[in-house]
Write a protein that holds these residues in place. Sequence first.
Motif, PDB file in Angstrom:
ATOM      1  N   ILE A 216       0.812  -1.218   0.000  1.00 27.12           N
ATOM      2  CA  ILE A 216       0.000   0.000   0.000  1.00 27.12           C
ATOM      3  C   ILE A 216       0.852   1.278   0.000  1.00 27.12           C
ATOM      4  N   SER A 217       2.099   1.204   0.470  1.00 28.34           N
ATOM      5  CA  SER A 217       2.874   2.428   0.713  1.00 28.34           C
ATOM      6  C   SER A 217       3.605   2.923  -0.531  1.00 28.34           C
ATOM      7  N   ASP A 218       3.682   4.249  -0.675  1.00 28.05           N
ATOM      8  CA  ASP A 218       4.566   4.842  -1.684  1.00 28.05           C
ATOM      9  C   ASP A 218       6.004   4.758  -1.202  1.00 28.05           C
ATOM     10  N   ARG A 219       6.198   5.103   0.068  1.00 27.99           N
ATOM     11  CA  ARG A 219       7.517   4.989   0.684  1.00 27.99           C
ATOM     12  C   ARG A 219       7.346   4.482   2.107  1.00 27.99           C
ATOM     13  N   ILE A 220       8.448   3.945   2.654  1.00 30.25           N
ATOM     14  CA  ILE A 220       8.417   3.317   3.978  1.00 30.25           C
ATOM     15  C   ILE A 220       9.594   3.820   4.809  1.00 30.25           C
ATOM     16  N   LEU A 221       9.308   4.070   6.103  1.00 29.97           N
ATOM     17  CA  LEU A 221      10.359   4.357   7.079  1.00 29.97           C
ATOM     18  C   LEU A 221      10.523   3.100   7.928  1.00 29.97           C
ATOM     19  N   ALA A 222      11.758   2.601   8.034  1.00 30.78           N
ATOM     20  CA  ALA A 222      12.020   1.452   8.900  1.00 30.78           C
ATOM     21  C   ALA A 222      12.761   1.928  10.138  1.00 30.78           C
ATOM     22  N   LEU A 223      12.254   1.543  11.310  1.00 31.61           N
ATOM     23  CA  LEU A 223      12.862   1.920  12.588  1.00 31.61           C
ATOM     24  C   LEU A 223      13.336   0.664  13.311  1.00 31.61           C
ATOM     25  N   ASP A 224      14.391   0.822  14.107  1.00 35.13           N
ATOM     26  CA  ASP A 224      14.777  -0.239  15.043  1.00 35.13           C
ATOM     27  C   ASP A 224      15.512   0.412  16.204  1.00 35.13           C
TER      28      ASP A 224
END
Length: 267
Positions: A216-224
């Motif tokens: 669904i996303s145009d862009r994604i932020l990945a956190l850890d």
Amino acid sequence: MMLRVEALTLSFGGVRALNEVGFEVREGEFFGILGPNGAGKTSLFNCLSGLVKPAGSVTVEGTELLGRRPHEIAELGVARTFQNLGLFGSMSVTENILVGGHRQISGGALSAALRWPRTFRSERQARARADGLVDLLGLGAYRDATVDTLPYGIRKRVEIAKAVASGPKLLLLDEPVAGMNHEETDQFVDFVLELKDRMGLTIVMIEHDVPMVMRISDRILALDFGEVIGVGTPEEIRHNERFISAYLGAPTGAGTTAEPQLQGGTR
Ligand SMILES: Nc1ncnc2c1ncn2[C@@H]1O[C@H](COP(=O)(O)OP(=O)(O)OP(=O)(O)O)[C@@H](O)[C@H]1O
């Protein structure tokens, strides 16, 4: 830029929930946020909606949000849903949406979508407006139903209808498909994409369902561990080594893609 987050840092005692987090969301984007349990996703949303006081900067169309109270942030056009349904269970669908729309707007995306006149004040008019939103969101069959009696997937739609009744420009969705089966999730994806188009929304979504976020996303932020480990298109994130190892708990060989293994997002 719709949303700009810079050097966002939030600590709870010795735990650094967010550490110098920065990213940007463009107008009209569907922006997903992924990360294992404890990565800082909820803390980030709490910063964006004024529930905690971090260091750094968060601007929406250039206006600083940090230091403002939650209702002021809502008035600037930022709406949010929560992990648990934020609905009045004994009230009808329309009544819940009326509560959500109490912040009257006299223009903006919602008025445009429903072709409302610029000023719209009376109770009767507010009801007509809620009815219009019910129709727009395909909830017409449930208009007068008591929320508690509805299936979970429909209740989740009502919650989103309530959130957008105030005519926001930025919608923050917190794990919207948690507790939904595959069929409900698929229907929800169609629903939210249509809503976004019809209302001209920018959407930021936290979700543990990795394939759904990728789809669904145009862009994604990945956190850890409170830090940004990647920002990019779904394809870029799928091949991001730090993202893969955050989910699988160990470094992986070249050429590995994360998606087949990533269903839950727990460590
Ligand atoms: N109110 C709080 N008091 C103390 N520590 C907190 C508090 N809220 C969050 N934390 C800690 O901050 C870190 C980030 O938590 P957060 O809930 O933001 O992660 P998350 O990515 O939303 O996790 P989940 O996917 O489980 O919801 C964790 O180490 C968590 O234990």
